[in-house]
Structure formats: C-alpha cells, structure tokens
Scaffold this motif. Structure first.
Motif, short mmCIF file in Angstrom:
data_model
loop_
_atom_site.label_atom_id
_atom_site.label_comp_id
_atom_site.label_asym_id
_atom_site.label_seq_id
_atom_site.Cartn_x
_atom_site.Cartn_y
_atom_site.Cartn_z
N GLU A 68 -2.63 45.83 9.84
CA GLU A 68 -3.75 46.30 9.01
C GLU A 68 -3.30 46.49 7.57
N ILE A 69 -2.11 47.08 7.40
CA ILE A 69 -1.58 47.30 6.05
C ILE A 69 -1.33 45.97 5.37
N TYR A 75 -2.74 43.13 5.98
CA TYR A 75 -4.02 42.48 5.71
C TYR A 75 -4.65 43.02 4.43
N LYS A 76 -4.57 44.33 4.23
CA LYS A 76 -5.14 44.95 3.03
C LYS A 76 -4.49 44.37 1.77
N TYR A 77 -3.17 44.28 1.80
CA TYR A 77 -2.47 43.78 0.60
C TYR A 77 -2.60 42.26 0.45
N GLN A 126 -5.31 40.65 1.13
CA GLN A 126 -6.62 40.48 0.50
C GLN A 126 -6.53 40.71 -1.01
N ARG A 127 -5.73 41.70 -1.41
CA ARG A 127 -5.55 41.94 -2.84
C ARG A 127 -4.83 40.76 -3.50
N SER A 129 -7.30 38.21 -4.27
CA SER A 129 -8.08 38.59 -5.45
C SER A 129 -7.31 38.30 -6.73
N SER A 179 -10.50 54.45 -6.10
CA SER A 179 -10.55 53.00 -5.89
C SER A 179 -10.31 52.25 -7.21
N THR A 211 -6.67 52.04 -7.95
CA THR A 211 -6.04 50.97 -7.18
C THR A 211 -6.34 49.60 -7.79
N TYR A 212 -7.59 49.38 -8.19
CA TYR A 212 -7.96 48.10 -8.79
C TYR A 212 -7.19 47.84 -10.08
N THR A 246 -3.52 46.91 -9.12
CA THR A 246 -3.39 45.59 -8.51
C THR A 246 -3.99 44.47 -9.36
#
Length: 301
Positions: A62-63, A65-67, A69-70, A73, A130, A133-134, A137
């Motif tokens: 899960e961790i 996958y989150k990164y 996805q970033r 982006s 959020s 974080t944006y 990243t």
C-alpha cells in the motif's frame, strides 16, 4: 522515467489480473511475475497477498502504491513541462484550501492568465496537510492557503489577513445582533467543515481557550464543501463558522450576514502563498499578491 517494474506494479494493482496486465503491457505473464519479484527484491518487501484468484496489497505494498502514484504524477508534470517549453507555454499547478478557493483568488488567477496569455493553470483543492505533501512531491508549484504551512523547505508570502466569523442567514434573528456569545451559539444548529480542516481546528481551539468544547454545541452537519455550507446557511438551515473573506461577496449581496462572536478576535489568520525554496519562479507569487490587492480594491471600492 518510470521503469517497467513500476509500470507493471501499477497495472497489476489496477487490473488485479496477471493476464490483463500482460496484455496491457504487451509482455508475457511470466514477465509480469518476474517484474514484481524484482520490485520486491529491490525494496525487501512482500507486495501482494494471494487469496484464491484475488490479489491484495500488503501494508508495505500500500505504501509503495501511494508513492508510485506520485511518481506517475511527477512524470506527467515533467512531460507537460517539456511540451510547454517547446511551445513557450508556462503551466502552473496551484493548490488552494477550500476557503481560499471561495475567496477572490479564482478571479485573481484568471486575471493572471489574462496578463500572461500563454499560461495554463490547474487548481487543486486540499487541506493544509495534503497541500504540504503536494508541494513536497512537486505535484503543485505553489499553494494559496488560509493559515500557514510551516516548513523550512518552503517560502511563505503573506497576501492578506483574514479571520473567522459567525455566518448566519438574514432571516436568522442573530443577524440583527451586534455580538453573539458562546452561550447563545449553543441554541443554534451548526453546519461545520470536518475536523481535519484548518478552519474547524481554529474554531475548536478558540472554544477550548474559552473553556468550551465542540461537544457542547449542536453540530448537525459536517461537510467539506464551502458553497454547499453557504447555501444551507442562506436557507436558514443552520449557522456556520467561516472565513470572513470567503463570504465577502455574499455579505455585499445580502445573501449572508457576518456577526462577531464574543472574544473571537483571536480567530485571526493569514492568507499566504507557499512555495518550495527551490521553486524557479518566485516572481509568480509576488505578481499574484499584487493582482490580489488590485482585484480586492476594485471589487469592494
């Protein structure tokens, strides 16, 4: 920028099928399995748990996958930036808190685009956390927020001072009051933003400083949508605590009324532009600040 391992991983999460992932990437099923094994070896983790024919991500998966996805982006942003550079176009990715988005800032950004005809802007709404974080990243270039994002990696430019007010319908008897006490507020139906928002946290801090807690009040609706909250308050379905600047136009039109809360002078906050210290175009923040004050003066003069 993304290697085959990450692309395979992302596709497998989305399709939940080795066969579909293989077809999508034009590789064999054994190759899909091999890429996942390589990724697990690289990070020293187990990514998937098999349950019959189903695939489920582990906590480590899960961790990752989150990164991942970033990373997608960031790659998309790089592709856009390179394409824009070839056509002499500047693309701005701007984050805003919900109350900032309801302020004059959309008009300010539109005016910025009018001045800079080849600029394209994407606006992302989020909480302070959020948006932090944006920024970290590189998913947004700068954030315009009600409040502060304290971080040594960021530069902050103040553009205005705002404060929280009690907002009521013109039909509510409180609209005729010169001041409302916290005791009087207990008799009202409150429509508030969720506890994750800076507005809600600031209001609850104010209550705590005055020996109260939110549990002593009748919160009937929690929703993180400023326009809906304003519509509900206008219809006299309840009252709210909201950024004064976010309701300026509604107050001028007579749709809503701002009433001071007793002792609420502590609920003051800044409206800031925040960007990374290494952002290559700090002049953008300065120009947005200048345009903001011109638009504000024109709108309320």
């Amino acid at each position: 920028m993304l290697d085959l391992k990450i692309k395979t991983f992302l596709s497998l999460v989305e399709t939940e099928s080795f066969t579909k992932t293989a077809d999508l990437l034009c590789i064999t099923q054994p190759a899909v399995s091999h890429q996942i094994r390589l990724l697990e070896k690289e990070y020293g983790i187990k990514i998937f748990i098999r349950s019959g024919k189903n695939l489920k991500l582990t906590a480590e998966g899960e961790i990752l996958y989150k990164y991942a996805q970033r990373a997608v982006s960031i790659e998309e942003s790089a592709i856009h930036a390179l394409e824009d550079s070839r056509h002499n176009i500047r693309r701005l990715n701007i984050g805003m808190t919900a109350t900032a988005e309801e302020n004059l800032l959309p008009q300010v950004i539109a005016e910025y685009c009018n001045i800079h005809g080849k600029t394209k802007v994407r606006i992302e709404t989020g909480t302070l956390e959020s948006l932090r974080t944006y920024l970290q990243t590189y998913e947004i270039d700068l954030a315009i927020v009600g409040g502060q994002i304290a971080d040594d990696e960021f530069t902050t430019v103040k553009i205005d001072t705002d404060y929280l007010s009690l907002i009521v319908s013109p039909e509510n008897p409180l609209s005729k009051s010169s001041m409302v006490s916290l005791e009087e507020l207990k008799a009202e139906r409150l429509i508030l933003r969720p506890s994750i928002t800076a507005t809600r946290r600031q209001f609850e801090l104010f209550l705590n400083q005055n020996g109260e807690t939110i549990s002593n009040y009748n919160v009937v609706i929690e929703i993180n949508n400023v326009p809906i909250i304003k519509d509900l308050v206008h219809d006299n379905q309840g009252v709210t605590i909201m950024s004064h600047n976010a309701c300026l136009i509604d107050q001028l039109s007579g749709k809503l009324v701002a009433v001071p809360l007793e002792g609420s002078s502590t609920m003051v906050r800044e409206v800031n532009i925040v960007y990374r210290n290494n952002y290559r175009h700090p002049e953008v923040a300065s120009e947005i600040r200048r345009i903001y004050h011109l638009v504000k003066e024109k709108s309320f003069s």
